[in-house]
Enzyme design. Structure first.
Site, mmCIF file in Angstrom:
data_model
loop_
_atom_site.group_PDB
_atom_site.id
_atom_site.type_symbol
_atom_site.label_atom_id
_atom_site.label_comp_id
_atom_site.label_asym_id
_atom_site.label_seq_id
_atom_site.Cartn_x
_atom_site.Cartn_y
_atom_site.Cartn_z
ATOM 1 N N ASN A 158 0.824 -1.204 0.000
ATOM 2 C CA ASN A 158 0.000 0.000 0.000
ATOM 3 C C ASN A 158 0.864 1.262 0.000
ATOM 4 O O ASN A 158 1.969 1.270 0.526
ATOM 5 C CB ASN A 158 -0.916 0.016 1.215
ATOM 6 N N VAL A 159 0.309 2.332 -0.554
ATOM 7 C CA VAL A 159 1.015 3.617 -0.592
ATOM 8 C C VAL A 159 0.330 4.658 0.284
ATOM 9 O O VAL A 159 0.655 5.846 0.223
ATOM 10 C CB VAL A 159 1.128 4.146 -2.042
ATOM 11 N N GLN A 218 -11.335 -13.008 -1.457
ATOM 12 C CA GLN A 218 -11.251 -13.667 -2.754
ATOM 13 C C GLN A 218 -10.207 -14.773 -2.711
ATOM 14 O O GLN A 218 -9.288 -14.739 -1.891
ATOM 15 C CB GLN A 218 -10.875 -12.644 -3.834
ATOM 16 N N HIS A 241 5.801 -0.468 -2.667
ATOM 17 C CA HIS A 241 5.372 0.404 -3.761
ATOM 18 C C HIS A 241 5.502 1.882 -3.412
ATOM 19 O O HIS A 241 5.044 2.733 -4.164
ATOM 20 C CB HIS A 241 3.932 0.075 -4.155
ATOM 21 N N GLY A 272 -5.641 -9.068 3.287
ATOM 22 C CA GLY A 272 -6.260 -8.164 2.328
ATOM 23 C C GLY A 272 -5.508 -8.005 1.029
ATOM 24 O O GLY A 272 -5.459 -6.917 0.462
ATOM 25 N N SER A 311 -4.772 -10.003 -2.901
ATOM 26 C CA SER A 311 -5.103 -11.088 -3.817
ATOM 27 C C SER A 311 -3.877 -11.878 -4.239
ATOM 28 O O SER A 311 -3.995 -12.885 -4.938
ATOM 29 C CB SER A 311 -5.814 -10.535 -5.063
ATOM 30 N N ASN A 352 -8.489 -13.207 3.251
ATOM 31 C CA ASN A 352 -8.895 -12.470 2.055
ATOM 32 C C ASN A 352 -10.279 -12.923 1.637
ATOM 33 O O ASN A 352 -10.642 -14.086 1.824
ATOM 34 C CB ASN A 352 -7.895 -12.717 0.919
ATOM 35 N N CYS A 383 23.883 18.648 3.019
ATOM 36 C CA CYS A 383 23.394 17.984 1.807
ATOM 37 C C CYS A 383 22.661 18.983 0.916
ATOM 38 O O CYS A 383 23.234 19.562 0.003
ATOM 39 C CB CYS A 383 22.503 16.800 2.182
#
Length: 465
Positions: free
Chosen positions: A115-116, A237, A134, A209, A211, A235, A172
């Site tokens: 998740n993002v 599915q 991700h 959660g 697939s 899940n 930096c």
């Protein structure tokens, strides 16, 4: 997931399988599986949790592949789902907070997320125990020194592009980049390395959660099998990895995890969100030295040009029956300029009106004004103050409390910057195994909600299987 985030992704024709059928275990079967899950967690030595978008849909974030997911509806030519609240105001689900309790108890060793939405970090999972494969829509990183910056606003771009901000390290100063991957971007090697290491060490990988369609991420849980580990999948599915799992649970993720936590005699802690604002007051004598020209500004702790998404407007009034004109600041930058007598001491009252998604309407801050140079250079105990704010919010079951956590004095020009912490949300998860009941504090009232956790989601496909 954020609809804005979905729109930022590069267009591809094939986004993989969407709209898959959901399954629900019968109540008696579900309860038996929850009991098995609780025992598996209790007996685990190195528990790793692998999460997908299904743990965030109960937070009001639309997913991609579910029956009402963004890509499912797009393929069907239907209108896209509407987010129930701004992306940046989403609060962690019961499952997010349960994982925090497992980590604090020393049971959960590592979290791997596709998740993002940044909710694992916001919930309290330590950064060193989290791999965000991700990226994170609220994170910027420095490509030079590696510093990370977790924001309270959604970063504009995706695809590892440069943003408008720079690294704050004086040695930096490089331009920062967003961290969210686009379709063609490779998974981050550092995150993948830690994820692979912990999956290889795991005796249990709990998949929540997701697939498990997305390669190469979906193959990470399988790495525990070589060492004799087990895979558990929760899940709605069916997934391609079900046959490899020792336990597959078709049920709402929040309900399953809440039931397991109850059986482990653990309590899910409330979530308290604290946001920050800097109040900058600068003063300068007029040319004839009879007046003080001063400016009040509300700014983000992430920089004066950064947005303050939790603030809708600011009402400024004056105490002590002063005849100064009140003002309403409707948009950023929240800025007020005035001229007052050189010797005049007074007090301003700022009513900070919150944006949609906050748990109350406003918070009030009193700002004393003294034309003389301040000599208060005390350093507050930030951690102690923040903990007191959390405790007070939980005890009173309300938000809007604020406190000073930092102050800086500047002599030329004469000014001071005061940083305030403000409680903007509180969510209390009740201990109940038969229903996922959550108390959401909204505008000072307690609203009980049964939150569904549609556990049928994954994040994005990196390559086709």
């Amino acid at each position: 997931m954020s609809l804005g985030y979905a729109e930022k992704l590069s267009f591809i024709e094939d986004v993989g399988e969407v709209g898959m059928r959901e399954f629900f275990d019968p109540p008696h079967v579900l309860q038996e599986k929850i009991e098995r899950l609780a025992m598996t967690i209790k007996e685990s030595k190195h528990l790793v949790v692998f999460t997908g978008a299904g743990i965030s849909t109960s937070c009001g974030i639309p997913d991609f592949r579910g029956p009402k997911g963004i890509w499912t509806l797009q393929r069907e030519g239907k209108p896209l789902p509407q987010a129930s609240l701004p992306f940046h105001r989403a609060v962690p689900s019961m499952t997010h907070m349960a994982l925090v309790e497992l980590e604090r108890a020393g049971i959960l060793k590592y979290v791997i997320s596709q998740n993002v939405d940044g909710l694992h970090l916001r919930s309290g999972i330590p950064r060193e125990k989290l791999a965000e494969l991700h990226g994170n829509s609220f994170m910027e990183t420095c490509p030079s020194c590696g510093a990370e910056y977790f924001r309270d606003f959604e970063v504009d771009s995706i695809g590892l592009k440069e943003t408008s901000r720079h690294c704050s390290d004086a040695n930096c100063g490089a331009k920062l980049r967003d961290t969210v991957l686009d379709w063609e971007d490779a998974l981050p090697s550092k995150e993948m390395s830690y994820a692979e290491k912990h999956c290889q060490m795991a005796d249990v990988v709990l998949c929540l959660g997701t697939s498990l369609q997305i390669t190469p991420a979906c193959n990470l849980p399988l790495k525990c099998l070589r060492g004799g580990g087990k895979i558990v999948i929760v899940n709605l599915q069916k997934t391609p990895k079900d046959k490899k799992a020792s336990l597959v649970i078709h049920g709402l993720v929040d309900k399953v995890i809440a039931g397991a936590i109850n059986l482990l005699n653990m309590q899910i802690a409330p979530f308290v969100r604290i946001d920050f604002v800097q109040i900058i007051l600068t003063k300068a004598l007029s040319g004839d030295e009879k007046y003080v020209n001063w400016m009040l500004r509300l700014a983000s702790i992430h920089g004066q040009k950064a947005p303050l998404p939790f603030i809708k407007s600011v009402e400024v009034t004056f105490l002590d029956e002063e005849k100064y004109k009140a003002a309403v600041l409707h948009e950023q930058p929240f800025l007020l300029k005035r001229r007052t007598e050189r010797t005049k001491v007074f007090e301003m009252v700022l009513k900070i009106n919150f944006s949609d998604g906050c748990g109350c309407l406003c918070s009030q801050i009193n700002i004393p004004f003294d034309p003389r140079v301040s000599t208060d250079c005390s350093t507050p105990d930030k951690d102690a103050i923040l903990q007191k704010l959390r405790d007070t919010a939980i005890q009173g079951r309300c938000c809007g409390q604020n406190a000073i956590i930092g102050k800086k004095i500047k002599l030329a020009p004469n000014g001071e910057t005061t940083t305030f912490a403000i409680v903007t949300n509180i969510v209390i998860h009740n201990k109940a195994s038969k229903a996922c009941e959550t108390e959401v504090i909204s505008n000072g009232d307690i609203k009980k909600q049964k939150r569904s956790a549609r556990g049928n989601r994954s994040s994005r496909k990196r390559s086709k299987t």
